[in-house]
Design a protein around this motif. Sequence first.
Motif, PDB file in Angstrom:
ATOM      1  N   ASP B   1      -3.895 -31.900  20.079  1.00  0.00           N
ATOM      2  CA  ASP B   1      -3.084 -32.647  19.130  1.00  0.00           C
ATOM      3  C   ASP B   1      -2.527 -31.697  18.076  1.00  0.00           C
ATOM      4  OD1 ASP B   1      -5.248 -35.563  19.009  1.00  0.00           O
ATOM      5  OD2 ASP B   1      -3.626 -35.017  20.359  1.00  0.00           O
ATOM      6  N   ALA B   2      -1.245 -31.890  17.745  1.00  0.00           N
ATOM      7  CA  ALA B   2      -0.657 -31.111  16.674  1.00  0.00           C
ATOM      8  C   ALA B   2      -1.333 -31.494  15.367  1.00  0.00           C
ATOM      9  CB  ALA B   2       0.834 -31.390  16.601  1.00  0.00           C
ATOM     10  N   LYS B   3      -1.567 -30.490  14.516  1.00  0.00           N
ATOM     11  CA  LYS B   3      -2.306 -30.732  13.286  1.00  0.00           C
ATOM     12  C   LYS B   3      -1.369 -30.809  12.096  1.00  0.00           C
ATOM     13  CE  LYS B   3      -6.740 -28.836  14.603  1.00  0.00           C
ATOM     14  NZ  LYS B   3      -7.844 -27.914  14.247  1.00  0.00           N
ATOM     15  N   THR B   4      -1.857 -31.450  11.049  1.00  0.00           N
ATOM     16  CA  THR B   4      -1.122 -31.531   9.794  1.00  0.00           C
ATOM     17  C   THR B   4      -1.948 -30.893   8.683  1.00  0.00           C
ATOM     18  OG1 THR B   4      -2.030 -33.699   9.241  1.00  0.00           O
ATOM     19  CG2 THR B   4      -0.001 -33.674  10.526  1.00  0.00           C
ATOM     20  N   THR B   5      -1.252 -30.416   7.664  1.00  0.00           N
ATOM     21  CA  THR B   5      -1.908 -29.819   6.499  1.00  0.00           C
ATOM     22  C   THR B   5      -1.404 -30.533   5.255  1.00  0.00           C
ATOM     23  OG1 THR B   5      -2.000 -27.678   7.603  1.00  0.00           O
ATOM     24  CG2 THR B   5      -2.367 -27.703   5.225  1.00  0.00           C
ATOM     25  N   GLN B   6      -2.366 -31.053   4.476  1.00  0.00           N
ATOM     26  CA  GLN B   6      -2.034 -31.760   3.243  1.00  0.00           C
ATOM     27  C   GLN B   6      -2.892 -31.232   2.110  1.00  0.00           C
ATOM     28  OE1 GLN B   6      -2.658 -35.867   5.479  1.00  0.00           O
ATOM     29  NE2 GLN B   6      -1.552 -36.210   3.563  1.00  0.00           N
ATOM     30  N   PRO B   7      -2.393 -31.298   0.879  1.00  0.00           N
ATOM     31  CA  PRO B   7      -3.252 -30.929  -0.251  1.00  0.00           C
ATOM     32  C   PRO B   7      -4.418 -31.905  -0.341  1.00  0.00           C
ATOM     33  CG  PRO B   7      -1.171 -31.855  -1.019  1.00  0.00           C
ATOM     34  CD  PRO B   7      -1.040 -31.667   0.452  1.00  0.00           C
ATOM     35  N   ASN B   8      -5.567 -31.420  -0.791  1.00  0.00           N
ATOM     36  CA  ASN B   8      -6.748 -32.277  -0.886  1.00  0.00           C
ATOM     37  C   ASN B   8      -6.541 -33.403  -1.878  1.00  0.00           C
ATOM     38  OD1 ASN B   8      -8.231 -30.807   0.972  1.00  0.00           O
ATOM     39  ND2 ASN B   8      -9.079 -29.445  -0.590  1.00  0.00           N
ATOM     40  N   SER B   9      -5.890 -33.091  -2.995  1.00  0.00           N
ATOM     41  CA  SER B   9      -5.716 -34.113  -4.017  1.00  0.00           C
ATOM     42  C   SER B   9      -4.445 -33.868  -4.809  1.00  0.00           C
ATOM     43  CB  SER B   9      -6.927 -34.137  -4.956  1.00  0.00           C
ATOM     44  OG  SER B   9      -7.051 -32.902  -5.631  1.00  0.00           O
ATOM     45  N   MET B  10      -3.941 -34.943  -5.388  1.00  0.00           N
ATOM     46  CA  MET B  10      -2.795 -34.875  -6.286  1.00  0.00           C
ATOM     47  C   MET B  10      -2.987 -35.916  -7.381  1.00  0.00           C
ATOM     48  SD  MET B  10       0.525 -34.302  -3.809  1.00  0.00           S
ATOM     49  CE  MET B  10       1.621 -34.187  -5.210  1.00  0.00           C
ATOM     50  N   LEU B  20       4.376 -36.556  -1.889  1.00  0.00           N
ATOM     51  CA  LEU B  20       3.196 -36.100  -1.169  1.00  0.00           C
ATOM     52  C   LEU B  20       3.646 -35.260   0.020  1.00  0.00           C
ATOM     53  CD1 LEU B  20       1.335 -39.510  -1.266  1.00  0.00           C
ATOM     54  CD2 LEU B  20       0.644 -37.459  -2.478  1.00  0.00           C
ATOM     55  N   PRO B  21       3.314 -33.958   0.021  1.00  0.00           N
ATOM     56  CA  PRO B  21       3.803 -33.089   1.098  1.00  0.00           C
ATOM     57  C   PRO B  21       2.878 -33.072   2.304  1.00  0.00           C
ATOM     58  CG  PRO B  21       2.683 -31.775  -0.548  1.00  0.00           C
ATOM     59  CD  PRO B  21       2.600 -33.203  -1.023  1.00  0.00           C
ATOM     60  N   CYS B  22       3.459 -32.720   3.452  1.00  0.00           N
ATOM     61  CA  CYS B  22       2.693 -32.572   4.683  1.00  0.00           C
ATOM     62  C   CYS B  22       3.359 -31.498   5.537  1.00  0.00           C
ATOM     63  CB  CYS B  22       2.640 -33.897   5.434  1.00  0.00           C
ATOM     64  SG  CYS B  22       1.694 -33.831   6.979  1.00  0.00           S
ATOM     65  N   ASN B  23       2.581 -30.528   5.961  1.00  0.00           N
ATOM     66  CA  ASN B  23       3.086 -29.490   6.861  1.00  0.00           C
ATOM     67  C   ASN B  23       2.598 -29.758   8.267  1.00  0.00           C
ATOM     68  OD1 ASN B  23       4.561 -27.910   5.012  1.00  0.00           O
ATOM     69  ND2 ASN B  23       2.676 -27.007   4.267  1.00  0.00           N
ATOM     70  N   HIS B  24       3.487 -29.624   9.230  1.00  0.00           N
ATOM     71  CA  HIS B  24       3.136 -29.831  10.639  1.00  0.00           C
ATOM     72  C   HIS B  24       3.988 -28.887  11.470  1.00  0.00           C
ATOM     73  CE1 HIS B  24       6.395 -32.714   9.771  1.00  0.00           C
ATOM     74  NE2 HIS B  24       5.546 -33.352   8.991  1.00  0.00           N
ATOM     75  N   SER B  25       3.674 -27.612  11.386  1.00  0.00           N
ATOM     76  CA  SER B  25       4.519 -26.577  11.995  1.00  0.00           C
ATOM     77  C   SER B  25       4.460 -26.589  13.517  1.00  0.00           C
ATOM     78  CB  SER B  25       4.126 -25.200  11.464  1.00  0.00           C
ATOM     79  OG  SER B  25       2.764 -24.945  11.746  1.00  0.00           O
ATOM     80  N   THR B  26       3.411 -27.204  14.114  1.00  0.00           N
ATOM     81  CA  THR B  26       3.291 -27.216  15.579  1.00  0.00           C
ATOM     82  C   THR B  26       3.714 -28.556  16.175  1.00  0.00           C
ATOM     83  OG1 THR B  26       0.969 -27.856  15.437  1.00  0.00           O
ATOM     84  CG2 THR B  26       1.447 -25.496  15.532  1.00  0.00           C
ATOM     85  N   ILE B  27       4.491 -29.305  15.444  1.00  0.00           N
ATOM     86  CA  ILE B  27       4.924 -30.620  15.911  1.00  0.00           C
ATOM     87  C   ILE B  27       5.729 -30.484  17.205  1.00  0.00           C
ATOM     88  CG2 ILE B  27       7.036 -30.564  14.522  1.00  0.00           C
ATOM     89  CD1 ILE B  27       6.639 -33.606  14.047  1.00  0.00           C
ATOM     90  N   SER B  28       5.525 -31.426  18.138  1.00  0.00           N
ATOM     91  CA  SER B  28       6.290 -31.417  19.386  1.00  0.00           C
ATOM     92  C   SER B  28       7.473 -32.372  19.263  1.00  0.00           C
ATOM     93  CB  SER B  28       5.402 -31.827  20.564  1.00  0.00           C
ATOM     94  OG  SER B  28       5.157 -33.222  20.519  1.00  0.00           O
ATOM     95  N   GLY B  29       8.384 -32.261  20.209  1.00  0.00           N
ATOM     96  CA  GLY B  29       9.601 -33.046  20.141  1.00  0.00           C
ATOM     97  C   GLY B  29       9.400 -34.551  20.207  1.00  0.00           C
ATOM     98  N   THR B  30       8.275 -34.971  20.783  1.00  0.00           N
ATOM     99  CA  THR B  30       8.034 -36.412  20.943  1.00  0.00           C
ATOM    100  C   THR B  30       7.082 -36.969  19.889  1.00  0.00           C
ATOM    101  OG1 THR B  30       6.246 -35.939  22.500  1.00  0.00           O
ATOM    102  CG2 THR B  30       8.436 -36.334  23.422  1.00  0.00           C
ATOM    103  N   CYS B  88      -1.238 -38.119   6.618  1.00  0.00           N
ATOM    104  CA  CYS B  88      -0.047 -37.766   7.396  1.00  0.00           C
ATOM    105  C   CYS B  88      -0.531 -37.478   8.818  1.00  0.00           C
ATOM    106  CB  CYS B  88       0.605 -36.535   6.766  1.00  0.00           C
ATOM    107  SG  CYS B  88       1.926 -35.772   7.729  1.00  0.00           S
ATOM    108  N   ILE B  89      -0.007 -38.184   9.789  1.00  0.00           N
ATOM    109  CA  ILE B  89      -0.533 -38.115  11.152  1.00  0.00           C
ATOM    110  C   ILE B  89       0.616 -37.985  12.138  1.00  0.00           C
ATOM    111  CG2 ILE B  89      -1.891 -39.344  12.912  1.00  0.00           C
ATOM    112  CD1 ILE B  89      -3.113 -40.974  10.564  1.00  0.00           C
ATOM    113  N   LEU B  90       0.454 -37.091  13.102  1.00  0.00           N
ATOM    114  CA  LEU B  90       1.433 -36.969  14.179  1.00  0.00           C
ATOM    115  C   LEU B  90       0.919 -37.737  15.381  1.00  0.00           C
ATOM    116  CD1 LEU B  90       2.293 -33.161  14.024  1.00  0.00           C
ATOM    117  CD2 LEU B  90       3.339 -35.063  12.771  1.00  0.00           C
TER     118      LEU B  90
END
Lengths: 117, 109
Positions: B1-10, B20-30, B88-90
């Motif tokens: 599963d592609a992973k997401t990265t979020q800050p622990n708290s805001m 609220l940011p979310c990084n998902h650099s390995t996201i697939s096209g679907t 944030c979930i892919l």
Amino acid sequence: SAVISQKPSRDICQRGTSLTIQCQVDSQVTMMFWYRQQPGQSLTLIATANQGSEATYESGFVIDKFPISRPNLTFSTLTVSNMSPEDSSIYLCSVGGVLGQGADTQYFGPGTRLTVL
Amino acid sequence: DAKTTQPNSMESNEEEPVHLPCNHSTISGTDYIHWYRQLPSQGPEYVIHGLTSNVNNRMASLAIAEDRKSSTLILHRATLRDAAVYYCILSNSGYALNFGKGTSLLVTP
């Protein structure tokens, strides 16, 4: 949307016993899932409940410990067997694919808070 | 599963916008980008989801980067009731959700 109820909402059980948790949805759904949320942690998927066939378990979860039934499109049960204190968690049912809606949105029940002494 | 990265708290002030940011650099096209939130002592609830275009609904807006490697959930005016853990979930349509640790949002009066 879908409204999900779970029974019981909470329970305190003795080690070595079993508890069956019920999940009832007010609409027919194609997908039902069971999650566990240990204290202070995020949700972990236990299994996908399949109607009319055996559930599909995630790594680390086995049928003997967490037997699941899904007799129809609106109901499922999860049994926590031979409980130990490590099973103390919140158990959540979720559904997706509400009839007449897309499969993209999942709805969660309120959870069952289990404490094992 | 592609992973997401979020800050622990805001933290946010009431009635201010929250991003609220979310990084998902390995996201697939679907992969769809889903956001759920969990209020204290409740099950998670759906917030919003999208694939490529920005999305708006009554709860929030979802801004998706052009390369889809990041996204931002926008709460236009935070209220005390918005204090929750935001996930944030892919996921592909019809599959179970793989929850990470999420971002714990604190809203102060």
